[in-house]
Design a protein around this motif. Structure first.
Motif, PDB file in Angstrom:
ATOM      1  N   ILE A  87     -10.309  -4.306 -16.705  1.00 52.80           N
ATOM      2  CA  ILE A  87     -10.853  -4.210 -15.347  1.00 52.80           C
ATOM      3  C   ILE A  87     -11.114  -5.612 -14.792  1.00 52.80           C
ATOM      4  N   GLU A  88     -11.660  -6.491 -15.638  1.00 54.48           N
ATOM      5  CA  GLU A  88     -11.915  -7.864 -15.182  1.00 54.48           C
ATOM      6  C   GLU A  88     -10.616  -8.581 -14.841  1.00 54.48           C
ATOM      7  N   GLY A  89      -9.593  -8.339 -15.638  1.00 55.30           N
ATOM      8  CA  GLY A  89      -8.290  -8.950 -15.349  1.00 55.30           C
ATOM      9  C   GLY A  89      -7.780  -8.509 -13.983  1.00 55.30           C
ATOM     10  N   LEU A  90      -7.893  -7.226 -13.702  1.00 54.56           N
ATOM     11  CA  LEU A  90      -7.476  -6.722 -12.386  1.00 54.56           C
ATOM     12  C   LEU A  90      -8.337  -7.345 -11.285  1.00 54.56           C
ATOM     13  N   GLY A  91      -9.643  -7.385 -11.546  1.00 58.50           N
ATOM     14  CA  GLY A  91     -10.574  -7.911 -10.553  1.00 58.50           C
ATOM     15  C   GLY A  91     -10.316  -9.380 -10.216  1.00 58.50           C
ATOM     16  N   GLU A  92      -9.966 -10.167 -11.219  1.00 57.65           N
ATOM     17  CA  GLU A  92      -9.716 -11.597 -11.001  1.00 57.65           C
ATOM     18  C   GLU A  92      -8.532 -11.823 -10.068  1.00 57.65           C
ATOM     19  N   ASN A  93      -7.652 -10.831  -9.976  1.00 54.06           N
ATOM     20  CA  ASN A  93      -6.497 -10.934  -9.072  1.00 54.06           C
ATOM     21  C   ASN A  93      -6.653 -10.067  -7.820  1.00 54.06           C
ATOM     22  N   ASP A  94      -7.879  -9.597  -7.589  1.00 55.02           N
ATOM     23  CA  ASP A  94      -8.148  -8.720  -6.447  1.00 55.02           C
ATOM     24  C   ASP A  94      -7.257  -7.464  -6.470  1.00 55.02           C
ATOM     25  N   LEU A  95      -7.145  -6.875  -7.661  1.00 53.20           N
ATOM     26  CA  LEU A  95      -6.268  -5.705  -7.818  1.00 53.20           C
ATOM     27  C   LEU A  95      -7.056  -4.431  -8.108  1.00 53.20           C
ATOM     28  N   PRO A 106       0.832  -1.205   0.000  1.00 52.01           N
ATOM     29  CA  PRO A 106       0.000   0.000   0.000  1.00 52.01           C
ATOM     30  C   PRO A 106       0.870   1.261   0.000  1.00 52.01           C
ATOM     31  N   SER A 107       0.428   2.288  -0.732  1.00 51.57           N
ATOM     32  CA  SER A 107       1.223   3.516  -0.751  1.00 51.57           C
ATOM     33  C   SER A 107       0.628   4.512   0.238  1.00 51.57           C
ATOM     34  N   ASP A 108       1.447   5.492   0.652  1.00 53.07           N
ATOM     35  CA  ASP A 108       1.000   6.464   1.646  1.00 53.07           C
ATOM     36  C   ASP A 108      -0.037   7.413   1.070  1.00 53.07           C
ATOM     37  N   THR A 109       0.202   7.780  -0.182  1.00 53.30           N
ATOM     38  CA  THR A 109      -0.627   8.823  -0.769  1.00 53.30           C
ATOM     39  C   THR A 109      -1.862   8.272  -1.466  1.00 53.30           C
ATOM     40  N   GLY A 110      -1.685   7.169  -2.148  1.00 58.20           N
ATOM     41  CA  GLY A 110      -2.820   6.622  -2.851  1.00 58.20           C
ATOM     42  C   GLY A 110      -2.432   5.905  -4.118  1.00 58.20           C
ATOM     43  N   ARG A 111      -3.413   5.248  -4.694  1.00 52.20           N
ATOM     44  CA  ARG A 111      -3.219   4.548  -5.958  1.00 52.20           C
ATOM     45  C   ARG A 111      -4.294   5.032  -6.920  1.00 52.20           C
ATOM     46  N   VAL A 112      -3.843   5.574  -8.035  1.00 53.74           N
ATOM     47  CA  VAL A 112      -4.748   6.209  -8.996  1.00 53.74           C
ATOM     48  C   VAL A 112      -4.904   5.333 -10.238  1.00 53.74           C
ATOM     49  N   LEU A 113      -6.136   5.064 -10.622  1.00 57.46           N
ATOM     50  CA  LEU A 113      -6.382   4.480 -11.940  1.00 57.46           C
ATOM     51  C   LEU A 113      -6.670   5.647 -12.887  1.00 57.46           C
ATOM     52  N   SER A 114      -5.821   5.805 -13.892  1.00 55.41           N
ATOM     53  CA  SER A 114      -5.932   6.960 -14.785  1.00 55.41           C
ATOM     54  C   SER A 114      -6.287   6.495 -16.196  1.00 55.41           C
ATOM     55  N   ILE A 115      -7.507   6.784 -16.614  1.00 57.42           N
ATOM     56  CA  ILE A 115      -7.972   6.365 -17.944  1.00 57.42           C
ATOM     57  C   ILE A 115      -7.917   7.583 -18.862  1.00 57.42           C
ATOM     58  N   GLN A 116      -6.881   7.637 -19.693  1.00 58.46           N
ATOM     59  CA  GLN A 116      -6.677   8.799 -20.556  1.00 58.46           C
ATOM     60  C   GLN A 116      -5.929   8.384 -21.830  1.00 58.46           C
ATOM     61  N   SER A 117      -5.758   9.362 -22.714  1.00 59.04           N
ATOM     62  CA  SER A 117      -5.030   9.124 -23.965  1.00 59.04           C
ATOM     63  C   SER A 117      -3.546   8.881 -23.706  1.00 59.04           C
ATOM     64  N   HIS A 118      -2.945   8.135 -24.623  1.00 60.52           N
ATOM     65  CA  HIS A 118      -1.480   8.005 -24.643  1.00 60.52           C
ATOM     66  C   HIS A 118      -0.992   8.511 -25.996  1.00 60.52           C
ATOM     67  N   THR A 119       0.056   9.299 -25.982  1.00 63.26           N
ATOM     68  CA  THR A 119       0.716   9.666 -27.236  1.00 63.26           C
ATOM     69  C   THR A 119       2.149   9.179 -27.160  1.00 63.26           C
ATOM     70  N   VAL A 120       2.623   8.618 -28.273  1.00 62.48           N
ATOM     71  CA  VAL A 120       3.990   8.099 -28.299  1.00 62.48           C
ATOM     72  C   VAL A 120       4.948   9.253 -28.016  1.00 62.48           C
ATOM     73  N   HIS A 176      -8.144  -2.218  -5.874  1.00 64.30           N
ATOM     74  CA  HIS A 176      -8.159  -1.341  -4.696  1.00 64.30           C
ATOM     75  C   HIS A 176      -7.563   0.010  -5.049  1.00 64.30           C
ATOM     76  N   TYR A 177      -8.408   0.941  -5.404  1.00 65.87           N
ATOM     77  CA  TYR A 177      -7.951   2.276  -5.786  1.00 65.87           C
ATOM     78  C   TYR A 177      -8.482   3.332  -4.826  1.00 65.87           C
ATOM     79  N   THR A 178      -7.640   4.352  -4.584  1.00 65.16           N
ATOM     80  CA  THR A 178      -8.117   5.510  -3.814  1.00 65.16           C
ATOM     81  C   THR A 178      -8.733   6.552  -4.752  1.00 65.16           C
ATOM     82  N   HIS A 179      -8.222   6.598  -6.020  1.00 61.28           N
ATOM     83  CA  HIS A 179      -8.685   7.606  -6.966  1.00 61.28           C
ATOM     84  C   HIS A 179      -8.889   7.015  -8.361  1.00 61.28           C
ATOM     85  N   LEU A 180      -9.913   7.529  -9.037  1.00 55.39           N
ATOM     86  CA  LEU A 180     -10.074   7.296 -10.470  1.00 55.39           C
ATOM     87  C   LEU A 180      -9.977   8.656 -11.143  1.00 55.39           C
TER      88      LEU A 180
END
Ligand code: ATP
Ligand code: PLP
Ligand code: MG
Ligand code: NA
Ligand code: MG
Length: 296
Positions: free
Chosen positions: A66-74, A1-15, A76-80
């Motif tokens: 998301i299902e892949g993460l869920g199948e491994n109990d992963l 666990p991190s002190d500050t949080g764990r963020v799931l960030s759904i956004q664009s990627h540019t090379v 647990h996010y503080t932020h989306l």
């Protein structure tokens, strides 16, 4: 666990270049977060260039991850954190993600940049507006629209500061306790307007005047929202402070960007500039407050 949080960030990627996740992930990591990016698109470069190519993730593909993460109990996010979303089906899947993450952590903070357009131009399909209004705004914890986006979401034209405050109140009554109009050009001034509805009392509202730099940047909206997430996690009861830190660090980065372009012999006012994100890491980690909030 991190002190500050764990963020799931759904956004664009540019090379190459810094928009979306490329603009948000590094600063959040610098501020101490674990950040898990899902790339909603992968493009060669941002869409402001003459050409771009790449791939777009669809809603089913998002859900698969998301299902892949869920199948491994992963899950647990503080932020989306979400930014540009290009289709109704993807946005509906994002709503399912919110629900799923909140079933694991009911305290999940959802920071939503409702990207619809800018300066009078819509850059998503029209149908997205009502989905944001009816389904997304109600589940967001913090919303970071620009002036045009606030107008589209509330139906209110923002021509003076009071209009901005009124629009924030309308958005609060729909859901989010924290609303930040990240940029509004009002009577020739560039303003950030913040509104925090702490309790059932009227919200705490403030503005920050931003010195306007004669250049056009991309990725700054995405960076602003990321910094607001980061600093408002450190100062959860002080949105003014969080906004001052975010704006001040952004201004230092933009000044550096302009200086670097000038030094390389470019005229910064003539084209869209890529921000100097990596070079500005000190200003991101420990900004000096140069832009102060003024309470209403
Ligand atoms: P989004 O695109 O995410 O909906 P936005 O339109 O507010 O949001 P920007 O226009 O990039 O995004 O502005 C975000 C922030 O970037 C502003 O609050 C300001 O701090 C900074 N910024 C962007 N352009 C300039 C500029 N020319 N001069 C000074 N600051 C700027
Ligand atoms: N995402 C992509 C793929 C883009 O091409 C752009 C801008 O061109 C953005 C996001 C928006 O960046 P911002 O609003 O932060 O300037
Ligand atoms: Mg803008
Ligand atoms: Na914004
Ligand atoms: Mg933008």
């Amino acid at each position: 666990p991190s002190d500050t949080g764990r963020v799931l960030s759904i956004q664009s990627h540019t090379v190459q270049g810094y928009v979306g996740n490329k603009s948000a992930v590094f600063p959040l990591q610098l501020l101490g977060f674990d950040v898990d990016p899902i790339n909603s698109v992968q493009f060669s470069n941002h869409t402001g260039y003459p050409k771009f190519r790449g791939q777009v993730l669809n809603g089913d593909q998002l859900w698969d991850l998301i299902e892949g993460l869920g199948e491994n109990d992963l899950l647990h996010y503080t932020h989306l954190l979400t930014g540009y979303i290009g289709s109704v089906s993807f946005l509906n899947t994002v709503l399912q993600v919110v629900e799923k993450l909140r079933s694991v952590n009911p305290d999940l903070i959802y920071v939503c940049d409702p990207v619809l357009g800018d300066e009078g131009k819509l850059y998503v399909p029209q149908e997205l507006i009502s989905v944001y209004q009816q389904k997304v705004v109600p589940v967001a914890s913090m919303l970071t629209p620009n002036q045009f986006e606030v107008e589209l979401l509330t139906g209110l034209r923002i021509t003076c500061e009071q209009d901005g405050l009124k629009a924030c109140n309308i958005l609060h009554s729909a859901g989010p306790r924290k609303v930040i109009i990240t940029s509004a050009l009002i009577q020739d001034k560039l303003l950030l307007i913040g509104s925090y509805k702490k309790t059932e009392e009227p919200p705490e509202q403030f503005k920050i005047e931003i010195p306007k730099i004669p250049a056009y940047f991309t990725g700054t909206g995405d960076l602003t929202t990321a910094l607001l997430l980061g600093w408002s996690n450190k100062y959860p009861d002080n949105l003014e402070k969080a906004a001052e830190l975010a704006v001040s660090s952004l201004q230092a980065l933009l000044r550096r960007t302009v200086e670097d372009y000038k030094r390389a012999g470019f005229d910064p006012s003539t084209s869209s500039l890529e921000i100097r994100l990596i070079q500005s890491q000190d200003e991101i980690k420990s900004p000096q407050v140069t832009c102060n909030a003024v309470k209403y």
